[in-house]
Design an enzyme around this catalytic site. Structure first.
Site, mmCIF file in Angstrom:
data_model
loop_
_atom_site.group_PDB
_atom_site.id
_atom_site.type_symbol
_atom_site.label_atom_id
_atom_site.label_comp_id
_atom_site.label_asym_id
_atom_site.label_seq_id
_atom_site.Cartn_x
_atom_site.Cartn_y
_atom_site.Cartn_z
ATOM 1 C CB ILE A 95 4.267 12.592 -141.230
ATOM 2 C CG1 ILE A 95 5.014 13.912 -141.212
ATOM 3 C CG2 ILE A 95 4.403 11.666 -142.287
ATOM 4 C CD1 ILE A 95 6.394 13.488 -141.511
ATOM 5 N NE ARG A 97 -3.800 17.980 -139.160
ATOM 6 C CZ ARG A 97 -4.260 17.047 -140.077
ATOM 7 N NH1 ARG A 97 -5.300 16.097 -139.710
ATOM 8 N NH2 ARG A 97 -4.172 17.164 -141.439
ATOM 9 N N GLY A 98 -0.475 19.588 -135.026
ATOM 10 C CA GLY A 98 -0.363 20.496 -133.743
ATOM 11 C C GLY A 98 -1.347 21.539 -133.583
ATOM 12 C CG PHE A 100 0.250 27.143 -132.957
ATOM 13 C CD1 PHE A 100 -0.824 28.204 -132.681
ATOM 14 C CD2 PHE A 100 1.218 26.795 -131.990
ATOM 15 C CE1 PHE A 100 -0.916 28.485 -131.223
ATOM 16 C CE2 PHE A 100 0.982 27.284 -130.565
ATOM 17 C CZ PHE A 100 -0.192 28.132 -130.346
ATOM 18 C CD GLU A 102 -1.578 19.962 -142.220
ATOM 19 O OE1 GLU A 102 -2.492 19.580 -141.610
ATOM 20 O OE2 GLU A 102 -1.456 19.730 -143.586
ATOM 21 C CB VAL A 103 4.964 17.737 -139.902
ATOM 22 C CG1 VAL A 103 6.082 17.208 -140.287
ATOM 23 C CG2 VAL A 103 5.145 18.507 -138.421
ATOM 24 C CG ASP A 212 7.125 21.824 -125.348
ATOM 25 O OD1 ASP A 212 6.599 21.207 -124.510
ATOM 26 O OD2 ASP A 212 6.505 21.722 -126.606
#
Length: 464
Positions: A95, A97-98, A100, A102-103, A212
């Site tokens: 659900i 993605r970044g 470093f 993902e989720v 952030d």
């Protein structure tokens, strides 16, 4: 430690020094955990007694409640001793993605509860020197027991990854909401900005700066209320970090194509077209970062209020004030905000809204919130806001939830192989296995994570 011959201490090898540090950290963590565990248990007992007094329970009812609580404490001790791992969860869907990791939406096999599992690759953390940030994220999630912060129930690790098991918030995030709508009304903006003010203040009270704050990190629960997430860049107020990611932004080639000559409609379209890519890249976007964070002269918690001003502008205008074709151009605009922060005449907004944005986005020493959060709450833009009960009232935009694993408010992502241990990274395991001790004491289990097997999560009860 026995020394052979006449070798002086100063010639102790780096390997030995690291082993000494590792042993020291391990022992310190073991004893501080024992003390913390005891204190937390006593605090829960006191809380129970206080609640029972307030409810005016009879002695027999109190005895039954104490007995049930004691059973739960015993079960919690058992849970703390069991080793949680990937095998305890079934992965349902990616659900997020970044840069470093993902989720994923996951389901705990024994209880059937649904969670969001944040997976971070250790090799990337070490290579990009993110260990301090990841530690801060885990610590604040443990410390922040607040309705305004996404709740973490468990954290654990294996050889390749770190795992955070968080509450699943089916409303998605503010970035997705803003991309679906051209702009928000002033009433909707008032609601989301007011809730985010309370959320940011809740972490400032714990002594953290988020650093952030951006729409991607404002999550929405099943009823459409705001929760803060992603504390990967969060830092304690006692430390002063620079935003390393952006240190090269002032050494860049000028962009061939600027937003200067576009009207607001085209700006919004271009911004939204590029937005998703920026969210998932390592570079990210400097659009929401306060100018003082880029400078090496230090900054304080007021940098989070600047970011909120940028989000408020985006909600009302359709794109953030400093958006450009490249991060470098954006950086230059942020640094030159006195000239670049303008309001397009073709998108009319009220003087109250404009006034608050300019109180958020100004020199930090004159910024609203410098004398405390009450200064923000009393701003004319928030007239009529019921600060005490905002979270119990209906949200500005309601969320429709069809099932406990409804992901319709999230983007679609292709599957990945982040969970497959067979995948070899560019860094051989031996490169970082000796540094693995830096992740010590990462494991965590929350007392509230103990719920009856198969129980329905609270947001589903609300949705029924």
């Amino acid at each position: 430690m026995a020394m052979t011959g006449s070798t002086p201490c100063s010639s102790m090898s780096n390997h030995t020094k690291e082993r000494v540090t590792m042993t020291k950290v391990t022992l310190e963590n073991f004893y501080s955990n024992l003390i913390a565990q005891h204190e937390e248990r006593e605090m829960r007992q006191k809380k129970l007694e206080k609640v029972m007094e307030e409810e005016g329970l009879k002695d027999e009812e109190k005895r039954l409640r104490r007995s049930a609580h004691a059973r739960k404490e015993t079960e919690f001790l058992r849970l703390k001793r069991t080793r949680l791992g990937l095998e305890d969860f079934e992965s349902l869907k990616v659900i997020g993605r970044g840069a470093f990791g993902e989720v994923r939406l996951v389901q705990k096999k024994d209880t059937g509860h649904v969670y969001a599992m944040k997976i971070l690759r250790k090799a990337d953390m070490l290579e990009k020197e993110q260990v301090g940030h990841i530690r801060a994220e885990r610590d604040i999630l443990v410390e922040a027991d607040s309705l305004w912060v996404v709740k973490m129930f468990y954290s654990f690790q294996d050889k390749l990854n770190l795992y955070l098991i968080m509450e699943f918030l089916p409303g998605g995030d503010m970035m997705t909401l803003l991309m679906k709508k051209d702009t928000l009304t002033e009433e909707e903006t008032q609601f989301y900005i007011a809730e985010t003010v309370l959320a940011i203040d809740s972490i400032h009270q714990l002594g953290f700066i988020h650093r952030d704050i951006k729409p991607d990190n404002l999550l929405l629960d099943s009823k459409g209320h705001v929760k803060l997430s992603d504390f990967g860049l969060c830092t304690g107020l006692k430390k002063a970090h620079r935003t390393e990611f952006y240190r090269n932004l002032n050494h860049s080639l000028p962009s061939d194509f600027t937003f200067q000559n576009m009207n607001s409609k085209r700006k919004a379209e271009t911004w939204k077209r590029n937005r998703r890519q920026l969210a998932f890249s390592t570079v990210g976007t400097p659009d929401y970062i306060a100018p003082e964070v880029f400078m090496q002269t230090g900054y304080n918690k007021l940098c989070d209020w600047w970011s909120l001003g940028v989000i408020m502008y985006e909600m009302l205008i359709g794109y953030p004030p400093f958006c450009s074709e490249t991060p470098q151009e954006t950086y230059k605009k942020v640094m030159n905000w006195k000239e670049t922060l303008t309001f397009p005449p073709e998108v009319p907004i009220s003087e109250k809204a404009k006034g608050l944005i300019l109180r958020f986005c100004c020199e930090w020493e004159h910024r609203v919130g410098a004398s405390g959060v009450e200064e923000i709450k009393s701003n004319p833009f928030f007239e009529g806001v019921d600060w005490e009960h905002i979270r119990e009232r209906p949200a500005a935009i309601s969320i429709e939830i069809k099932s406990i694993d409804d992901t319709s408010n999230f983007d679609e992502f292709p599957e990945s192989d982040i969970l497959k241990p067979t995948v070899t990274s560019n860094h051989p395991e031996s490169d970082y296995k000796n540094k693995d001790w830096v992740f010590i004491n990462y494991t965590y289990k929350r007392f509230e994570g103990l719920t009856a097997r198969g129980a329905i999560p609270s947001y589903m009860k609300a949705a029924k």
